[in-house]
Motif scaffolding. Structure first.
Motif: not given
Length: 557
Positions: A125-145
């Motif tokens: 799990f490299s820094m290259g995987h970070l972007r999709s992970t944190v962007i997707g998590q934030a979009i999910s949080n915002i959708a629930e909001k």
């Protein structure tokens, strides 16, 4: 504020232009002395057969409301100066009384599917995987909001030709004992070695193709190795996800859809969409896009086949309003192709959205697993947590729970450094830039919030929702920023862009710190309670921003 002014203009203009259009046209003047909100009158010139300057002057004379202090015509613009106290008393008491629930939309009974992270099994799990992970998590949080139920999916890369390469590499150079001790590191080592050797020995690629075909055909030995690689990877991935505070509703990877692809092929055949091209099966997409490959000439499936199967499965099992795929921009063509195939099959392709993003760069170059040029995310998180701890010990050696705060600050720094950027931009990896407590960083926002907590404790502040008594020129800019929070959430969801939230948190933090420079907070006068109440409301919103981004907000730093 914009909604109020748009409604006022709409009524004054006798509904000559719809309210939503007016609200979109409203803007912030370049300088505060020109007003709080401006309306450009150009759009009305043709309809009213008057010059924008004349229209602005006429509107300025007619418009009035208790929430508006003054309306001024400035050339073709109508500039509004708002009454701070009435505006503040519609916002601050609501934030204080609702707390973390402020600006949360009621549950709408609708689902959105968010496909994100999706690392490849048997690779670190490299820094290259970070972007999709944190962007997707934030979009999910915002959708629930926004009132949706977010179905969070980690579509693991647990199938494909790379496993043929890994199986061949394991048979040639694998050390079972070393792999048991350090599974991911050893698997990466032999994977990199395979590509180095394949450049000298072309037969290795053919062996890898045969190995993957055996895996697809259910060969017991190949399946056994694949299961070992998958289980070892998931153990390591879950440690990272726990640190990041990331969670999923489903970790069904590519292999899950092995028995669901025949249906896709059958539907394509039934609609006479499949054609043969050099022995492979493709769907012709006309002149605008290259053909979409469905099956290779040896019968092996491709990513598009699997993505189509997954899409149909998700439509039928979740009945979502929208499906977001948070995948790097380099895959844009792939998504355009299979979205169009989905449309040809008769499914509602408008529900699907590819959410592309730029690359994580190191020294200006893309990180590559194949060449071994990667930065491990676990190492970065450990380093940022340790660096945060050292900074905290220097600045606040008596801080309780310093290890917990260091974790919150270190991980928050990594997440914020990614999410503050426009999604499509590339990001240069730099731990030093992530961790500074000044400028556009996570620690800066966290510290701004912690400083408010300290002030409130010193004043023995007790929250209340009674109307504020006075809003002076130093507090008014803070009120105006807080007022835009709800609209910022809606924009972040519509644009699938968490940077809107991060940028808002930076704007709010800068405004708070500018306020400190203009006004002493603890003065024991008649307006101290109002100042503290506004700061308390600002803290609630800062913490909401951080939480939407997946970042914790320590009360003390």
């Amino acid at each position: 504020m914009k909604t109020m002014i748009a409604q006022l203009l709409h009524d004054t203009l006798d509904h000559a232009i719809d309210q939503a259009t007016i609200e979109q046209l409203l803007e912030k003047p370049k300088h505060d002395e020109l007003g709080d909100i401006a309306f450009p009158c150009f759009i009305l010139a043709k309809q009213l057969r008057q010059s924008p300057v004349h229209i602005a002057k006429d509107l300025a004379e007619k418009l009035q409301d208790v929430r508006i202090k003054e309306v001024v015509a400035n050339g073709p613009y109508v500039n509004f100066f708002l009454q701070p106290l009435p505006i503040a008393n519609t916002i601050i008491p609501a934030i204080v009384s609702e707390g973390a629930a402020y600006a949360t939309a009621p549950k709408n009974g609708k689902k959105v599917v968010v496909d994100y992270s999706s690392p490849n099994i048997a690779k670190p799990f490299s820094m290259g995987h970070l972007r999709s992970t944190v962007i997707g998590q934030a979009i999910s949080n915002i959708a629930e909001k926004m009132g949706y139920e977010a179905v969070r999916i980690n579509h693991l890369g647990d199938w494909g030709t790379q496993f043929g390469k890994l199986i061949v590499a394991y048979r040639l150079w694998g050390n079972p004992e070393a792999i048991r001790q350090q599974p991911i590191q050893e698997l990466l080592k032999i994977y990199v070695k395979f590509h180095e050797e394949a450049e000298k020995d072309a037969t290795l690629d053919e062996q890898a193709r045969q190995a993957f075909k055996a895996l697809e055909d259910g060969d017991a030995q190949a399946l056994g190795l694949w299961k070992e690689f998958r289980e070892a990877s998931l153990l390591e991935f879950n440690e990272i996800y726990e640190l990041l505070g990331v969670h999923f509703n489903s970790t069904n990877g590519e292999a899950f859809y092995n028995d669901k692809m025949d249906r896709v092929v059958e539907e394509l055949e039934a609609k006479k969409l499949l054609t043969s091209s050099e022995g492979a099966q493709v769907v012709d997409l006309g002149e605008t896009l290259p053909p979409c490959l469905i099956k290779k000439k040896d019968g092996a499936t491709l990513y598009a086949t699997r993505d189509l199967a997954a899409a149909i499965y998700r439509l039928e099992n979740y009945a979502p309003e929208k499906l977001f795929y948070v995948v790097g921009g380099e895959q844009t063509l792939h998504f355009k192709q299979w979205f169009q195939v989905l449309d040809k099959l008769g499914y509602d392709a408008s529900k699907f959205a590819h959410i592309p993003f730029g690359m994580m760069l190191k020294d200006g170059k893309k990180m590559s697993t194949r060449k071994g040029k990667i930065v491990l995310l676990a190492n970065v998180l450990n380093e940022t947590m340790e660096a945060a701890k050292q900074t905290i010990l220097e600045k606040n050696p008596t801080l309780k729970n310093s290890d917990v705060v260091a974790k919150q600050v270190g991980i928050g720094a990594v997440l914020f450094n990614d999410l503050k950027n426009d999604r499509l931009n590339d990001i240069e990896f730099s731990i030093e830039q992530m961790l500074t407590f000044e400028g556009e960083t996570g620690p800066y926002v966290q510290y701004t919030n912690a400083r408010i907590h300290t002030l409130l404790e010193k004043a023995d502040f007790k929250a209340h929702t009674t109307p504020l008594q006075a809003i002076d020129d130093t507090l008014w800019p803070l009120i105006k920023v807080l007022e835009t929070f709800e609209a910022t959430i809606a924009r972040a969801y519509t644009q699938a862009d968490p940077s809107q939230i991060a940028k808002f948190s930076l704007q709010l933090s800068r405004t708070i710190n500018k306020f400190y420079g203009q006004q002493k907070v603890l003065t024991q006068d008649d307006t101290q309670q109002d100042r503290l109440t506004v700061l308390y409301a600002a803290s609630i919103i800062l913490e909401q921003c951080l939480n939407l981004l997946g970042i914790e907000a320590p009360a003390h730093m």
